[in-house]
Design a protein around this motif. Structure first.
Motif, PDB file in Angstrom:
ATOM      1  N   ASN A   4       0.826  -1.129  -0.108  1.00  0.00           N
ATOM      2  CA  ASN A   4       0.157   0.040   0.001  1.00  0.00           C
ATOM      3  C   ASN A   4       0.838   1.258  -0.046  1.00  0.00           C
ATOM      4  OD1 ASN A   4      -2.404  -1.356  -0.215  1.00  0.00           O
ATOM      5  ND2 ASN A   4      -2.117  -1.710   2.159  1.00  0.00           N
ATOM      6  N   TRP A   5       0.238   2.407   0.218  1.00  0.00           N
ATOM      7  CA  TRP A   5       1.159   3.835   0.246  1.00  0.00           C
ATOM      8  C   TRP A   5       2.198   3.919   1.236  1.00  0.00           C
ATOM      9  CZ3 TRP A   5       2.704   7.441   3.302  1.00  0.00           C
ATOM     10  CH2 TRP A   5       3.268   8.706   2.755  1.00  0.00           C
ATOM     11  N   TYR A   6       3.108   4.497   0.756  1.00  0.00           N
ATOM     12  CA  TYR A   6       4.376   4.459   1.634  1.00  0.00           C
ATOM     13  C   TYR A   6       5.153   5.691   1.032  1.00  0.00           C
ATOM     14  CZ  TYR A   6       6.948   2.736  -2.527  1.00  0.00           C
ATOM     15  OH  TYR A   6       7.339   2.553  -3.938  1.00  0.00           O
ATOM     16  N   ASN A   7       5.986   6.391   1.991  1.00  0.00           N
ATOM     17  CA  ASN A   7       6.724   7.747   1.779  1.00  0.00           C
ATOM     18  C   ASN A   7       7.585   7.599   0.499  1.00  0.00           C
ATOM     19  OD1 ASN A   7       5.845   9.442   3.833  1.00  0.00           O
ATOM     20  ND2 ASN A   7       7.071   8.409   5.195  1.00  0.00           N
ATOM     21  N   SER A   8       7.528   8.423  -0.346  1.00  0.00           N
ATOM     22  CA  SER A   8       8.183   8.470  -1.505  1.00  0.00           C
ATOM     23  C   SER A   8       7.658   7.583  -2.780  1.00  0.00           C
ATOM     24  CB  SER A   8       9.603   8.378  -1.447  1.00  0.00           C
ATOM     25  OG  SER A   8       9.972   7.217  -1.313  1.00  0.00           O
ATOM     26  N   CYS A   9       6.436   7.146  -2.528  1.00  0.00           N
ATOM     27  CA  CYS A   9       5.991   6.130  -3.595  1.00  0.00           C
ATOM     28  C   CYS A   9       5.510   7.043  -4.660  1.00  0.00           C
ATOM     29  CB  CYS A   9       4.739   5.291  -3.061  1.00  0.00           C
ATOM     30  SG  CYS A   9       3.217   6.243  -2.673  1.00  0.00           S
ATOM     31  N   ASN A  10       5.212   8.206  -4.692  1.00  0.00           N
ATOM     32  CA  ASN A  10       4.894   8.931  -5.771  1.00  0.00           C
ATOM     33  C   ASN A  10       6.155   9.832  -6.259  1.00  0.00           C
ATOM     34  OD1 ASN A  10       2.366   7.747  -6.027  1.00  0.00           O
ATOM     35  ND2 ASN A  10       1.774   9.244  -4.186  1.00  0.00           N
ATOM     36  N   SER A  11       7.041   9.777  -5.584  1.00  0.00           N
ATOM     37  CA  SER A  11       8.276  10.849  -6.068  1.00  0.00           C
ATOM     38  C   SER A  11       8.941  10.289  -7.257  1.00  0.00           C
ATOM     39  CB  SER A  11       9.386  10.904  -4.733  1.00  0.00           C
ATOM     40  OG  SER A  11      10.481  11.723  -4.986  1.00  0.00           O
TER      41      SER A  11
END
Length: 186
Positions: free
Chosen positions: A30-37
């Motif tokens: 699932n979502w995690y820090n920097s997954c969209n960076s």
């Protein structure tokens, strides 16, 4: 008004392949820090008043003109367990080329309060739990990516989207600064 910026090594060619890795990890944990960076190698981050922006751009332009392009090879996965970071690491030759540039940029911007990166790496995930770090290290075992490092990039943080966006690029000019030679009058 104060804004947050980062200086990074960046290659458009790596954005998509690294996004696929991040999306695959996201599908598992699932979502995690920097997954969209977008894919990048951080050099430093800082917060300045907008009035200082042009001066910083001038400094970055001047220093990047002294650097010569080179190939960077990202050839292994690794982690910083204490920070919960999972990343793609560079080979030794690439590290030997990247670190001196990172240090020169840190030195150039030393008047600012910098969050520095001293270890060149391309993050896949940050602040992962130990369980999610283990999952990432089991999912990803082999990698071989390359890019020509021929510029540094200045990015601005957008607090609404919570992402950095490219503001400016500073190409390497292959113009090493001449050594200062003390002249003699007599």
């Amino acid at each position: 008004m104060e804004k947050t910026y980062s200086v990074v090594f960046y290659s458009k060619a790596l954005v998509e392949p690294v996004k696929k890795l991040k999306d695959f990890l996201k599908s598992k944990i699932n979502w995690y820090n920097s997954c969209n960076s977008e894919a990048h190698i951080t050099i430093c981050e800082f917060t300045i008043d907008e009035s200082e922006f042009d001066l910083i751009k001038q400094k970055l332009s001047k220093i990047s003109d002294t650097f010569t392009p080179f190939q960077v090879s990202l050839n292994h996965f690794d982690s910083f367990p204490n920070a919960g970071a999972f990343f793609i690491g560079v080979n030794e030759d690439s590290k030997n080329n990247l670190v001196p540039i990172m240090k020169k940029i840190h030195e150039t911007l030393k008047s600012l309060k910098l969050k520095k990166s001293d270890e060149p790496h391309m993050s896949i995930g940050r602040r992962l739990t130990p369980e999610n770090l283990k999952i990432a290290s089991e999912l990803f075992t082999a990698i071989d990516l390359q890019f020509e490092c021929n510029e540094i990039v200045l990015r601005e943080f957008d607090p609404k989207v919570k992402q950095f966006f490219v503001m400016d690029t500073f190409p390497f000019g292959s113009n090493p600064e001449p050594e200062f030679v003390q002249g003699s009058l007599f």
